[in-house]
Scaffold this motif. Structure first.
Motif, PDB file in Angstrom:
ATOM      1  N   PHE A 142       0.834  -1.209   0.000  1.00  0.00           N
ATOM      2  CA  PHE A 142       0.000   0.000   0.000  1.00  0.00           C
ATOM      3  C   PHE A 142       0.869   1.259   0.000  1.00  0.00           C
ATOM      4  O   PHE A 142       0.667   2.176  -0.801  1.00  0.00           O
ATOM      5  N   LEU A 146       1.350   4.077  -2.935  1.00  0.00           N
ATOM      6  CA  LEU A 146       1.098   5.497  -2.665  1.00  0.00           C
ATOM      7  C   LEU A 146       2.290   6.353  -3.115  1.00  0.00           C
ATOM      8  O   LEU A 146       2.128   7.464  -3.624  1.00  0.00           O
ATOM      9  N   LEU A 195      -9.871   4.687   6.763  1.00  0.00           N
ATOM     10  CA  LEU A 195      -8.549   4.781   6.133  1.00  0.00           C
ATOM     11  C   LEU A 195      -7.751   3.504   6.441  1.00  0.00           C
ATOM     12  O   LEU A 195      -8.087   2.775   7.379  1.00  0.00           O
ATOM     13  N   PRO A 196      -6.683   3.255   5.683  1.00  0.00           N
ATOM     14  CA  PRO A 196      -5.982   1.977   5.878  1.00  0.00           C
ATOM     15  C   PRO A 196      -4.957   1.969   7.026  1.00  0.00           C
ATOM     16  O   PRO A 196      -4.510   0.904   7.430  1.00  0.00           O
ATOM     17  N   HIS A 199      -5.769   0.003  10.172  1.00  0.00           N
ATOM     18  CA  HIS A 199      -5.891  -1.427   9.857  1.00  0.00           C
ATOM     19  C   HIS A 199      -4.504  -2.062   9.660  1.00  0.00           C
ATOM     20  O   HIS A 199      -4.300  -3.218  10.040  1.00  0.00           O
ATOM     21  N   TRP A 221      -8.737  -4.904   4.348  1.00  0.00           N
ATOM     22  CA  TRP A 221      -8.766  -3.436   4.232  1.00  0.00           C
ATOM     23  C   TRP A 221      -7.479  -2.919   3.577  1.00  0.00           C
ATOM     24  O   TRP A 221      -7.534  -2.148   2.615  1.00  0.00           O
ATOM     25  N   VAL A 222      -6.355  -3.356   4.128  1.00  0.00           N
ATOM     26  CA  VAL A 222      -5.057  -2.840   3.640  1.00  0.00           C
ATOM     27  C   VAL A 222      -4.798  -3.297   2.207  1.00  0.00           C
ATOM     28  O   VAL A 222      -4.374  -2.506   1.359  1.00  0.00           O
ATOM     29  N   TYR A 225      -7.087  -1.353  -0.209  1.00  0.00           N
ATOM     30  CA  TYR A 225      -6.528  -0.019  -0.455  1.00  0.00           C
ATOM     31  C   TYR A 225      -5.297  -0.100  -1.356  1.00  0.00           C
ATOM     32  O   TYR A 225      -5.130   0.693  -2.287  1.00  0.00           O
ATOM     33  N   VAL A 228      -6.308  -0.793  -5.040  1.00  0.00           N
ATOM     34  CA  VAL A 228      -6.937   0.379  -5.674  1.00  0.00           C
ATOM     35  C   VAL A 228      -5.887   1.473  -5.934  1.00  0.00           C
ATOM     36  O   VAL A 228      -5.797   2.021  -7.043  1.00  0.00           O
ATOM     37  N   ILE A 229      -5.082   1.766  -4.912  1.00  0.00           N
ATOM     38  CA  ILE A 229      -4.070   2.827  -5.074  1.00  0.00           C
ATOM     39  C   ILE A 229      -3.061   2.434  -6.164  1.00  0.00           C
ATOM     40  O   ILE A 229      -2.664   3.274  -6.974  1.00  0.00           O
TER      41      ILE A 229
END
Lengths: 244, 244
Positions: A142, A146, A195-196, A199, A221-222, A225, A228-229
């Motif tokens: 993640f 980012l 938000l991640p 998590h 969750w992580v 994210y 998707v990111i």
């Protein structure tokens, strides 16, 4: 493959040879761990117990990896070196993997160093620590995604502000590393849970405890994210590549 | 004489600006061709299209028979570029920069070592081979940048403002280097320095507002305009080229 590895090798060297990487990427989490353990030794707080604190610090340290990779990519975008490399047989996937892959061992190294220090400070060794170190790959995915997104979309100056200030603060305050997020009220708790960051920390804490049942929902969750990111980051990177 | 580059009706539009307008040009194999023009004439856009960094809006160019529009991957294997600004990886040593280029061109370890040693010897870089590129003077960085372009043994070399910002000695040394390359490959040079174009090139093309105003040897352009000095010939061509 050889082409991508050559570019990845260059990325790794550029990051490692920047003194800020060593100072913030490895030094800062270590200093935090030492400092908070010192506080814990004098005023015992459950939050700062090593089984609770160390997983949080390993996740917080990843926000610096986002910063370093984003800085390198945004700096490269304005350099002639990238223009030169665009004229070579390197393909878009070589560029993307060449930026992403070298950061993974750095993330793992950072976690290993934090756990070694925690063991020296008194954390009891269990096999769960190994699983927590291996699981750091998911939050790393993640944070690295980012980095690619910010590096592709922002200027070097903006990266400093957004990744250096905003992300590290979000990662610090909305992750429950230093204090119980419930203390900030229901609205902040709901926001933090969307938000991640929290998590990622809870995932690592559960891994250290060996509590897979608790770890799984945080993992999704992580990972969600991260996927998707990463998808958005790749699209933005390709768009920028075409634009340049 | 065989043509290394055949440009046919090459056009590039940026929103409401036509940067290159129906450019037709042939450059012979082994020739050093200089592209001259004032800022915004379309030189850099032309080079970017020929290097497959920018897609043409219409038209095409064949580089040793390979189309920039439909065979970009094949074109990238036979060209090399030394961009306007020094395009080196600053935290990598001279040797590492050269090996990076070998890697991105897919050379195996043995071939990479051999080519790196050859370029270090050819460009007299032995004394500084372990030095970081960021620590080199402007002249040495530019020399390294050209060595990086040549490491893949390109058939066509693009030199974009190769001596921009260099002192008189560094410029003279780089001219010697470029002279030594003449005849070994086709070279396209863009420059703002009239004496550089006159001194180094076999033929010169003068561009203005995306159009090619004239081509010929320096002597032919002087005769064409009735001027004794090449600089005056260039000014006359550009001024009489009129506002389009």
């Amino acid at each position: 493959m050889r082409r991508m590895l050559s570019f990845a090798n260059r990325t790794m060297k550029e990051i490692l040879r920047d003194p800020l990487t060593m100072a913030f990427g490895l030094g800062f989490p270590v200093v935090l761990l030492l400092l908070l353990s010192l506080i814990q030794a004098n005023i015992p707080v459950e939050m700062f117990e090593l089984t609770h604190l160390t997983p949080g610090i390993t996740v917080f340290g990843l926000s610096f990896m986002t910063l370093f990779s984003a800085q390198l990519i945004s700096k490269d975008r304005t350099s002639s070196l990238l223009t030169r490399l665009y004229t070579t047989p390197l393909k878009a996937t070589d560029f993307i993997l060449g930026y992403l892959l070298p950061v993974i061992p750095l993330c793992i190294a950072q976690a290993v160093i934090c756990y070694i220090l925690a063991l020296i400070l008194g954390l009891q060794f269990t096999v769960n620590i190994i699983w927590a170190i291996l699981m750091i790959f998911v939050p790393s995915f993640f944070y690295i995604a980012l980095g690619l997104l910010c590096g592709s979309a922002l200027t070097e100056k903006q990266v400093g502000g957004i990744c250096g200030a905003l992300l590290t603060n979000l990662s610090a305050w909305l992750s429950g590393i230093w204090f119980d997020i419930n203390m900030l009220g229901k609205a902040v708790k709901t926001f933090a849970n969307a938000l991640p960051f929290i998590h990622a920390v809870e995932l690592e804490r559960a891994m250290v405890r060996g509590d897979i049942k608790v770890a799984l929902p945080h993992l999704w969750w992580v990972l969600g994210y991260g996927i998707v990111i990463m998808a958005v980051a790749v699209l933005v990177f390709l768009r920028q590549m075409k634009k340049q | 004489m065989k043509n290394a580059i055949e440009i046919r009706k090459l056009t590039k539009d940026y929103k409401d600006i036509r940067a290159v307008d129906n450019l037709d040009l042939e450059i012979h194999e082994g020739e050093l061709f200089a592209l001259l023009g004032v800022n915004g004439a379309g030189k850099t856009t032309t080079i970017k299209m020929l290097c497959c960094i920018t897609q043409p809006t219409s038209g095409d160019a064949l580089l040793n028979g390979k189309s920039i529009a439909s065979e970009a991957d094949a074109v990238k294997k036979i060209i090399a570029v030394s961009p306007q600004e020094t395009a080196v990886a600053p935290n990598l040593s001279v040797e590492e920069n050269l090996k990076l280029m070998c890697g991105v061109h897919g050379f195996d370890r043995q071939r990479a070592e051999k080519r790196t040693d050859e370029m270090i010897e050819e460009f007299k870089l032995d004394r500084i081979r372990k030095k970081k590129a960021s620590k080199l003077s402007g002249g040495w960085q530019r020399r390294l940048s050209i060595a990086m372009a040549l490491i893949s043994e390109p058939q066509i070399l693009f030199l974009d403002e190769p001596t921009l910002g260099l002192d008189v000695i560094a410029r003279s040394e780089l001219w010697d280097t470029i002279r030594e390359l003449k005849g070994k490959m086709t070279i396209i040079l863009t420059t703002h320095y009239m004496e550089e174009a006159e001194e180094l090139s076999d033929r010169i093309g003068v561009m203005k507002d995306g159009h090619l105003l004239a081509t010929g040897t320096a002597q032919e352009l002087k005769e064409m305009t009735g001027e004794e000095k090449f600089e005056n010939a260039f000014i006359k061509l550009v001024k009489e080229g009129g506002a389009r």
